[in-house]
Design an enzyme around this catalytic site. Structure first.
Site, PDB file in Angstrom:
ATOM      1  N   THR A   5       0.805  -1.200   0.000  1.00 53.92           N
ATOM      2  CA  THR A   5       0.000   0.000   0.000  1.00 53.92           C
ATOM      3  C   THR A   5       0.840   1.251   0.000  1.00 53.92           C
ATOM      4  O   THR A   5       1.837   1.352   0.705  1.00 53.92           O
ATOM      5  CB  THR A   5      -0.934   0.095   1.217  1.00 53.92           C
ATOM      6  OG1 THR A   5      -1.763  -1.037   1.223  1.00 53.92           O
ATOM      7  CG2 THR A   5      -1.792   1.315   1.180  1.00 53.92           C
ATOM      8  N   GLY A 161       4.529   3.635  -7.495  1.00 52.85           N
ATOM      9  CA  GLY A 161       4.201   2.321  -8.045  1.00 52.85           C
ATOM     10  C   GLY A 161       5.281   1.755  -8.944  1.00 52.85           C
ATOM     11  O   GLY A 161       5.418   0.537  -9.079  1.00 52.85           O
ATOM     12  N   CYS A 164       8.303   0.951  -5.867  1.00 57.89           N
ATOM     13  CA  CYS A 164       8.045   0.079  -4.717  1.00 57.89           C
ATOM     14  C   CYS A 164       7.392  -1.221  -5.174  1.00 57.89           C
ATOM     15  O   CYS A 164       6.349  -1.197  -5.829  1.00 57.89           O
ATOM     16  CB  CYS A 164       7.129   0.799  -3.721  1.00 57.89           C
ATOM     17  SG  CYS A 164       6.683  -0.230  -2.306  1.00 57.89           S
ATOM     18  N   THR A 167       3.661  -1.812  -4.238  1.00 54.64           N
ATOM     19  CA  THR A 167       2.714  -0.800  -4.706  1.00 54.64           C
ATOM     20  C   THR A 167       2.515  -0.977  -6.196  1.00 54.64           C
ATOM     21  O   THR A 167       3.475  -1.204  -6.930  1.00 54.64           O
ATOM     22  CB  THR A 167       3.277   0.617  -4.417  1.00 54.64           C
ATOM     23  OG1 THR A 167       3.520   0.738  -3.012  1.00 54.64           O
ATOM     24  CG2 THR A 167       2.336   1.709  -4.859  1.00 54.64           C
TER      25      THR A 167
END
EC number: 3.4.25.2
Length: 178
Positions: A5, A161, A164, A167
């Site tokens: 997240t 995104g 990571c 993510t």
């Protein structure tokens, strides 16, 4: 333990935006790519997003929403009361979740230890595994690009995104305007 997240909140002049990615990870497995980790509270007057254990986050959402109702939607008073309640309750002190809550006037991070943190700049807050990537991108874009708030949050989350592994770029956004 659920990793994953990235949640990013941004408070501009008369506008608040929160966004989150859709990835849910358990260990080294992606369980879901289109989860919703953001929502509105108090009749659409407060934006909120969570990172951490999903079950714990839903408990925190429920508790915070009850406090918001009791405080008639006053975000500042609600986060203070929330922190007091969190620290009193031994069960809550073990919850593994964090939240960002904001409206057009305030933005706060609620930590897993019951701390309430208002970002130093009073504008941008990020949590989760990709939070530092999103925060860095948002600060740079806020300072050097002429983007509207919604685009700034979306682009910052896309950057997180890409960097990571917990993510993704399946981004959901919520906006609140005065």
């Amino acid at each position: 333990m659920f990793e994953a997240t990235t949640i990013l909140g941004y408070k501009g002049d008369g506008i608040a935006v929160i966004g989150g990615d859709g990835q849910v990870t358990f260990g080294n497995t992606v369980l879901k790519g289109n989860a919703t980790k953001i929502r509105t509270l108090y009749n659409g007057q407060i934006l909120a997003g969570f990172a951490g254990s999903t079950a714990d986050a839903f408990n925190l959402f429920d508790m915070f929403e009850k406090i918001l109702e009791n405080k008639k939607g006053d975000l500042l008073k609600s986060v203070i009361e929330f922190s007091k309640e969190w620290r009193k309750d031994r069960y809550l002190r073990r919850l593994e979740a964090m939240m960002i809550v904001l409206n057009t006037k305030h933005i706060f991070i609620l930590s897993g230890t019951g701390d309430v943190v208002e970002p130093e700049d009073g504008k941008i807050a990020a949590i989760g595994s990709g939070g530092n990537f999103a925060l860095s991108a948002a600060r740079a874009l806020d300072k050097h690009a002429n983007l509207d708030a919604k685009t700034l949050v979306e682009e910052s989350l896309k950057i997180a995104g890409e960097l990571c592994i917990y993510t993704n770029t399946n981004i959901k956004l919520l906006t609140l305007e005065e």
